[in-house]
Design a protein around this motif. Structure first.
Motif, PDB file in Angstrom:
ATOM      1  N   GLN A  46      33.588  26.009  23.031  1.00  0.00           N
ATOM      2  CA  GLN A  46      33.272  26.913  23.954  1.00  0.00           C
ATOM      3  C   GLN A  46      32.916  26.572  25.179  1.00  0.00           C
ATOM      4  O   GLN A  46      33.356  27.030  26.411  1.00  0.00           O
ATOM      5  N   THR A  47      31.745  25.874  25.194  1.00  0.00           N
ATOM      6  CA  THR A  47      30.990  25.386  26.486  1.00  0.00           C
ATOM      7  C   THR A  47      31.851  24.487  27.401  1.00  0.00           C
ATOM      8  O   THR A  47      32.085  24.440  28.354  1.00  0.00           O
ATOM      9  N   TRP A  48      32.642  23.435  26.371  1.00  0.00           N
ATOM     10  CA  TRP A  48      33.636  22.825  27.051  1.00  0.00           C
ATOM     11  C   TRP A  48      34.707  23.684  27.884  1.00  0.00           C
ATOM     12  O   TRP A  48      35.016  23.214  28.951  1.00  0.00           O
ATOM     13  N   MET A  49      35.417  24.474  27.441  1.00  0.00           N
ATOM     14  CA  MET A  49      36.458  25.135  27.766  1.00  0.00           C
ATOM     15  C   MET A  49      35.978  25.890  28.966  1.00  0.00           C
ATOM     16  O   MET A  49      36.523  26.069  29.881  1.00  0.00           O
ATOM     17  N   ASN A  51      33.577  25.188  30.921  1.00  0.00           N
ATOM     18  CA  ASN A  51      33.218  24.146  32.092  1.00  0.00           C
ATOM     19  C   ASN A  51      34.675  23.867  32.666  1.00  0.00           C
ATOM     20  O   ASN A  51      34.720  23.661  33.989  1.00  0.00           O
ATOM     21  N   GLN A  52      35.491  23.743  31.825  1.00  0.00           N
ATOM     22  CA  GLN A  52      36.900  23.198  32.267  1.00  0.00           C
ATOM     23  C   GLN A  52      37.626  24.481  33.053  1.00  0.00           C
ATOM     24  O   GLN A  52      38.162  24.192  34.010  1.00  0.00           O
ATOM     25  N   PHE A  53      37.449  25.670  32.612  1.00  0.00           N
ATOM     26  CA  PHE A  53      38.009  26.681  33.256  1.00  0.00           C
ATOM     27  C   PHE A  53      37.152  26.871  34.769  1.00  0.00           C
ATOM     28  O   PHE A  53      37.804  27.271  35.750  1.00  0.00           O
ATOM     29  N   ILE A  54      36.016  26.747  34.830  1.00  0.00           N
ATOM     30  CA  ILE A  54      35.022  26.895  36.143  1.00  0.00           C
ATOM     31  C   ILE A  54      35.586  25.903  37.053  1.00  0.00           C
ATOM     32  O   ILE A  54      35.926  26.126  38.384  1.00  0.00           O
ATOM     33  N   ASN A  55      35.687  24.633  36.579  1.00  0.00           N
ATOM     34  CA  ASN A  55      36.279  23.486  37.393  1.00  0.00           C
ATOM     35  C   ASN A  55      37.556  23.644  37.829  1.00  0.00           C
ATOM     36  O   ASN A  55      37.854  23.669  39.295  1.00  0.00           O
ATOM     37  N   TYR A  56      38.477  24.242  37.105  1.00  0.00           N
ATOM     38  CA  TYR A  56      39.848  24.672  37.762  1.00  0.00           C
ATOM     39  C   TYR A  56      39.918  25.907  38.849  1.00  0.00           C
ATOM     40  O   TYR A  56      40.580  26.095  39.655  1.00  0.00           O
ATOM     41  N   GLN A  57      38.962  26.792  38.598  1.00  0.00           N
ATOM     42  CA  GLN A  57      38.753  27.923  39.074  1.00  0.00           C
ATOM     43  C   GLN A  57      38.331  27.839  40.520  1.00  0.00           C
ATOM     44  O   GLN A  57      38.790  28.195  41.328  1.00  0.00           O
ATOM     45  N   LEU A  58      37.321  26.819  40.725  1.00  0.00           N
ATOM     46  CA  LEU A  58      36.680  26.269  41.805  1.00  0.00           C
ATOM     47  C   LEU A  58      37.552  25.478  42.718  1.00  0.00           C
ATOM     48  O   LEU A  58      37.242  25.130  43.676  1.00  0.00           O
ATOM     49  N   MET A  59      38.706  24.856  42.057  1.00  0.00           N
ATOM     50  CA  MET A  59      39.465  23.821  43.038  1.00  0.00           C
ATOM     51  C   MET A  59      39.983  24.534  44.263  1.00  0.00           C
ATOM     52  O   MET A  59      39.865  23.834  45.270  1.00  0.00           O
ATOM     53  N   PRO A  60      40.667  25.635  44.319  1.00  0.00           N
ATOM     54  CA  PRO A  60      40.960  26.286  45.535  1.00  0.00           C
ATOM     55  C   PRO A  60      39.986  27.033  46.457  1.00  0.00           C
ATOM     56  O   PRO A  60      40.451  27.274  47.598  1.00  0.00           O
ATOM     57  N   LEU A  61      38.730  26.904  46.235  1.00  0.00           N
ATOM     58  CA  LEU A  61      37.778  27.654  46.762  1.00  0.00           C
ATOM     59  C   LEU A  61      36.912  26.628  47.569  1.00  0.00           C
ATOM     60  O   LEU A  61      36.707  25.717  46.998  1.00  0.00           O
ATOM     61  N   ASN A  62      36.670  26.777  48.793  1.00  0.00           N
ATOM     62  CA  ASN A  62      35.515  26.027  49.399  1.00  0.00           C
ATOM     63  C   ASN A  62      34.029  26.490  48.866  1.00  0.00           C
ATOM     64  O   ASN A  62      33.934  27.175  48.078  1.00  0.00           O
ATOM     65  N   ILE A  63      33.099  25.754  49.535  1.00  0.00           N
ATOM     66  CA  ILE A  63      31.803  25.900  49.128  1.00  0.00           C
ATOM     67  C   ILE A  63      31.161  27.369  49.278  1.00  0.00           C
ATOM     68  O   ILE A  63      30.344  27.582  48.567  1.00  0.00           O
TER      69      ILE A  63
END
Length: 226
Positions: A46-49, A51-63
């Motif tokens: 669950q933690t790995w999934m 984290n992966q979701f957060i990484n994909y989610q933040l890809m189109p966003l700037n800081i």
């Protein structure tokens, strides 16, 4: 007496009181941590999934959009929980209700628009008129882009509602066919049951994908205004 197939999507009631609010609170009843020193395989996965979701989610966003990560991730896990719980027998799926989905979509979409108007009003209003537009088309394009802007929350809610409703309705129809054919044509009923199992697996994937698409579109709307 035959009842409408859409009655399964009606909010359950107790003593005349709708229980949709209790259904919305069900995912919050699950414990967010376990009484153990180390994680087991389930919590690690669950933690790995997540984290992966957060990484994909933040890809189109700037800081500037990273501060929304906690809110969007929590909403995604909440939607996934409700979508998957609705696939269990004798349960109710709140996300098949357009009113509930609009309650998620409208405030978040409005928040992105307000943030854009406050932080960069020129750029936010600039999205209403593409660069290089001929002068005679300017009024028409502004009206079209304004309508498109206000349709966004409706599109978010309708997309989630329509996909889940269609999947649940198809599962219900095929399951009824299995029960009818079980005594008449057992072989055909077995084949239909196999299709039903495959469709259920597909609906599990749809439940997760639609939650991801909902959050992805919100993050894209956010990116335009930060």
């Amino acid at each position: 007496m035959m009842t409408s197939l859409f009655d399964q999507f009606a909010s359950p009631k107790l003593i005349g009181v709708s229980l949709i609010f209790i259904a919305l609170m069900v995912p919050l009843l699950f414990p967010n941590s376990l009484p153990r020193w180390t994680n087991n395989r389930l919590t690690t996965a669950q933690t790995w999934m997540t984290n992966q979701f957060i990484n994909y989610q933040l890809m189109p966003l700037n800081i500037n959009g990273h501060k929304w990560a906690l809110l969007l991730t929590s909403l995604a896990l909440y939607l996934i929980s409700m979508n998957l719980l609705g696939l269990l027998p004798y349960t109710f799926t709140p996300t098949t209700q357009l009113s509930a989905n609009m309650g998620f979509a409208m405030p978040l979409w409005l928040a992105t628009v307000i943030i854009g108007m406050l932080n960069q009003p020129t750029s936010s209003l600039g999205h209403l008129l593409p660069e290089g537009t001929p002068t005679p088309l300017i009024p028409i394009l502004v009206i079209i882009e304004t309508i498109s802007l206000f349709i966004r929350p409706l599109a978010l809610g309708v997309r989630l509602t329509a996909n889940l409703t269609a999947g649940h309705l198809l599962i219900h129809l095929i399951s009824m066919a299995v029960f009818v054919l079980l005594t008449l044509m057992p072989t055909v009923a077995l084949l239909t049951a196999t299709v039903l199992i495959m469709l259920t697996l597909l609906e599990i994937a749809v439940a997760m994908i639609q939650a991801y698409v909902f959050i992805l579109l919100l993050s894209l709307y956010l990116q335009e205004n930060i």
